[in-house]
Design an enzyme around this catalytic site. Structure first.
Site, PDB file in Angstrom:
ATOM      1  CB  CYS A 122       6.922  13.622   7.693  1.00  0.00           C
ATOM      2  SG  CYS A 122       5.343  14.227   7.657  1.00  0.00           S
ATOM      3  CB  CYS A 177       5.951 -15.801   4.638  1.00  0.00           C
ATOM      4  SG  CYS A 177       4.847 -15.204   5.804  1.00  0.00           S
TER       5      CYS A 177
END
Length: 351
Positions: A317, A185
């Site tokens: 991970c 934004c």
């Protein structure tokens, strides 16, 4: 429910789709909202208004004056304060009879499973792709329904993922955009009314999911354009699922072993061959890794023939969530040879 509850929630209790039983479901629900910004502001107000029993908010950001154009929970006196903390304070004034929890921190692979695992419904109002994929993948791993919303300039999107076996975020957006394609934004702008519209729709979906009425946006992506009031509804399906192995059909859990970086060192000294697969996204791997081959979790099925079936396979991970999902994907080919590893801190050298 006491007399005060009946009075406060009277207008939704008289709806036959909700009634007393639906209100009890709302009062017993627990929701984690990721992001207390443009989308979070309106949806949090409507969740509190509906009487959700426990609302938790995770957001590490602070209120900035540029937020006030659209983030209606805040005012000038809140500038410089943490959004999660301020949001909880405001919501307590609005509806003091429900439980609130503020997490003034950044959602990360290290804490996502612990936070998301505590709540029955997750709502993603974040404004960046790494968080969206992290929230989605964790919800898939923990089997949590996810209400999703996003905004860009004049366009907003709403959907419900991982709901009663339905598709997830990666069903329509398999991979994150490249770094040079990312916008927010602050760079592209957004009309202030749009997050109010989309946030309200997200709250509406959450209420429907909890009370089990109406048509939930599972397998459907609603797109609203504020420029021309055009609304489109795209349908998408769950990707084909891999058939269960015989052991899974018989009710046996897939076997794997959790190891650490020291175990890999021992294997290397003893010339034990293994395949190290980092199942994180490419941007995470590039930022820091311990070696091995980077194959994103959702690309694993495309590389099955590249993996050696008789050699140990180590899936790594950041928090263990994605590697455990990978175990399920690879259980047929590597039964008895699967290992998971949580990537150690950056101070540990590569193996």
């Amino acid at each position: 429910m006491n007399a005060s509850d009946l009075k406060r929630y009277d207008r939704q209790i008289i709806l036959p789709e909700i009634g007393i039983e639906g209100q009890r479901k709302l009062n017993n629900a627990s929701i984690l909202v990721v992001g207390a910004g443009g989308l979070g502001s309106p949806l949090l107000l409507y969740l509190a208004g509906a009487g959700i029993g426990h609302i938790a908010i995770v957001d590490h950001d602070i209120v900035d004056e540029s937020n006030l154009q659209r983030q209606i929970l805040y005012n000038m006196t809140d500038i410089g304060k943490n959004k999660a903390n301020v949001a909880v304070d405001k919501l307590r004034l609005f509806n003091p009879d429900i439980q609130y929890t503020a997490y003034p921190l950044k959602l990360s692979p290290d804490n996502a499973a612990e936070l998301i695992g505590q709540y029955s419904l997750i709502i993603d109002g974040s404004d960046n792709f790494p968080t969206r994929y992290l929230v989605n993948d964790t919800c898939v791993a923990l089997n949590k329904p996810l209400v999703f919303g996003s905004i860009f300039q004049f366009e907003g999107q709403v959907s419900v993922f991982n709901y009663e076996g339905g598709p997830d975020y990666r069903s329509i957006y398999p991979e994150p955009p490249l770094p040079d394609q990312l916008t927010n934004c602050g760079e592209s702008g957004v009309i202030g009314t749009l997050p109010g519209i989309i946030g309200s729709l997200m709250a509406n979906e959450a209420i429907k999911v909890i009370c089990h009425f109406g048509e939930v946006l599972s397998g459907q992506l609603l797109i609203f354009n504020a420029l021309n009031n055009n609304t489109q509804l795209f349908r998408f399906s769950t990707p084909p699922k891999k058939p269960l192995s015989n052991s899974a059909k018989n009710g046996h859990k897939t076997k794997y072993t959790s190891i650490n970086i020291e175990d890999l060192g021992v294997w290397k000294v003893n010339n034990i061959q293994y395949q190290l697969i980092d199942v994180r996204e490419a941007y995470e791997y590039e930022e820091y890794n311990i070696g091995g081959w980077n194959i994103s979790l959702y690309d694993l099925n495309d590389h099955l023939n590249d993996l050696l079936p008789q050699q140990r396979l180590v899936l790594c991970c950041s928090a263990g969530t994605r590697s455990k999902i990978a175990v399920q994907l690879l259980r047929d080919k590597f039964e008895g040879l699967l290992f998971t590893l949580i990537i150690p801190s950056k101070s540990i050298q590569s193996v």
